[in-house]
Design a protein around this motif. Sequence first.
Motif, PDB file in Angstrom:
ATOM      1  N   PRO A  51       0.847  -1.204   0.000  1.00 12.40           N
ATOM      2  CA  PRO A  51       0.000   0.000   0.000  1.00 12.40           C
ATOM      3  C   PRO A  51       0.881   1.252   0.000  1.00 12.40           C
ATOM      4  O   PRO A  51       1.998   1.236   0.503  1.00 12.40           O
ATOM      5  CB  PRO A  51      -0.800  -0.126   1.295  1.00 12.40           C
ATOM      6  CG  PRO A  51      -0.692  -1.544   1.701  1.00 12.40           C
ATOM      7  CD  PRO A  51       0.575  -2.068   1.139  1.00 12.40           C
ATOM      8  N   ASP A  52       0.345   2.344  -0.530  1.00  9.30           N
ATOM      9  CA  ASP A  52       1.128   3.579  -0.676  1.00  9.30           C
ATOM     10  C   ASP A  52       1.738   4.086   0.634  1.00  9.30           C
ATOM     11  O   ASP A  52       2.924   4.423   0.652  1.00  9.30           O
ATOM     12  CB  ASP A  52       0.274   4.671  -1.316  1.00  9.30           C
ATOM     13  CG  ASP A  52       0.071   4.424  -2.800  1.00  9.30           C
ATOM     14  OD1 ASP A  52       0.883   3.678  -3.392  1.00  9.30           O
ATOM     15  OD2 ASP A  52      -0.882   4.969  -3.377  1.00  9.30           O
ATOM     16  N   PRO A  53       1.002   4.178   1.739  1.00  9.55           N
ATOM     17  CA  PRO A  53       1.635   4.684   2.964  1.00  9.55           C
ATOM     18  C   PRO A  53       2.770   3.789   3.456  1.00  9.55           C
ATOM     19  O   PRO A  53       3.794   4.276   3.924  1.00  9.55           O
ATOM     20  CB  PRO A  53       0.505   4.719   3.990  1.00  9.55           C
ATOM     21  CG  PRO A  53      -0.753   4.553   3.237  1.00  9.55           C
ATOM     22  CD  PRO A  53      -0.419   3.926   1.934  1.00  9.55           C
ATOM     23  N   VAL A  54       2.591   2.488   3.326  1.00 12.23           N
ATOM     24  CA  VAL A  54       3.626   1.547   3.779  1.00 12.23           C
ATOM     25  C   VAL A  54       4.854   1.668   2.888  1.00 12.23           C
ATOM     26  O   VAL A  54       5.993   1.677   3.362  1.00 12.23           O
ATOM     27  CB  VAL A  54       3.080   0.101   3.786  1.00 12.23           C
ATOM     28  CG1 VAL A  54       4.148  -0.882   4.218  1.00 12.23           C
ATOM     29  CG2 VAL A  54       1.869   0.001   4.684  1.00 12.23           C
ATOM     30  N   ARG A  55       4.627   1.784   1.582  1.00 15.26           N
ATOM     31  CA  ARG A  55       5.750   1.907   0.657  1.00 15.26           C
ATOM     32  C   ARG A  55       6.515   3.210   0.903  1.00 15.26           C
ATOM     33  O   ARG A  55       7.738   3.243   0.879  1.00 15.26           O
ATOM     34  CB  ARG A  55       5.264   1.827  -0.788  1.00 15.26           C
ATOM     35  CG  ARG A  55       6.386   1.625  -1.760  1.00 15.26           C
ATOM     36  CD  ARG A  55       5.923   1.308  -3.161  1.00 15.26           C
ATOM     37  NE  ARG A  55       5.138   2.364  -3.753  1.00 15.26           N
ATOM     38  CZ  ARG A  55       3.834   2.310  -3.950  1.00 15.26           C
ATOM     39  NH1 ARG A  55       3.163   1.232  -3.607  1.00 15.26           N
ATOM     40  NH2 ARG A  55       3.187   3.300  -4.498  1.00 15.26           N
ATOM     41  N   THR A  56       5.789   4.300   1.175  1.00 13.00           N
ATOM     42  CA  THR A  56       6.434   5.581   1.474  1.00 13.00           C
ATOM     43  C   THR A  56       7.299   5.465   2.728  1.00 13.00           C
ATOM     44  O   THR A  56       8.444   5.941   2.760  1.00 13.00           O
ATOM     45  CB  THR A  56       5.364   6.672   1.672  1.00 13.00           C
ATOM     46  OG1 THR A  56       4.555   6.733   0.505  1.00 13.00           O
ATOM     47  CG2 THR A  56       5.983   8.015   1.936  1.00 13.00           C
ATOM     48  N   ALA A  57       6.764   4.845   3.759  1.00  9.39           N
ATOM     49  CA  ALA A  57       7.532   4.666   5.000  1.00  9.39           C
ATOM     50  C   ALA A  57       8.754   3.781   4.766  1.00  9.39           C
ATOM     51  O   ALA A  57       9.828   4.038   5.321  1.00  9.39           O
ATOM     52  CB  ALA A  57       6.635   4.056   6.083  1.00  9.39           C
TER      53      ALA A  57
END
Length: 190
Positions: free
Chosen positions: A77-83
Amino acid sequence: MGTAELRETPETGAWVSTAARRGARSPDHGIPADTDPGIPEGREQEGWGTALDEERYEVPYHRPLWIEEPARRRRLPDPVRTAAVRAVLIIAVTLTQAVIAFLCTLAGSWLAFPMVLSSVAGTVVATWGVLDVWITRQVWNQRHGVVSDPSSTARALRRERRTARRQAGAAEQRQERIRRQGSAGQLSHP
C-alpha cells in the motif's frame, strides 16, 4: 518473435521473405537457419543474394527490452511503501556516516568525533524509521480489513446466531403482545 512475410521484388519479380532479408538468421540467437519456410518451393535463389539487395530490403528486428510478468506478490500500500522508502534512505545515510566516522578515526581527523555523534543519532532515527514501517503496515491492515478465512467463518457464524436471537426475541414479543391483548378485552372471569 514475428511472422515471415513474402514480397515480390520489383526488379526481378522473385519472392523474398523478411526472414531471408535478415540474412537467414534466427531472430532469437543469431544462429543461421538452414532453410526459410517463408519462401515458396523453387523460388529460394531467384534474384536474391547480392549485397545491394540485402541493404535495400533489410528490415530491422526489434526485440522488446522486457517482458511483462504477473507479480508474485501484491504491491505494498502507498503509505507503507512511502515509509519503507524513507526508512531505506535514512539507513543508507546512517551507514554512510558510520563509514566516514570509521575512516576519519583511522586518519586521526578532527571530524571523527562529530561523525560518531551523528552516526549514533542516525542509528536512533533509523530504528524509528524501521518501527514506522512496521506500525504503518499494522495500521493499514487494521483499517482496510485484511480478512482471513477463519475470522470470516467466525463472522458468518456470529451473524447466524444474531439472526436466530432476533427471531426468537421477536417471537417472544409477539406472544407477550397476544397475552396482553387477550386479557385486556376480557372484563370478568366466568
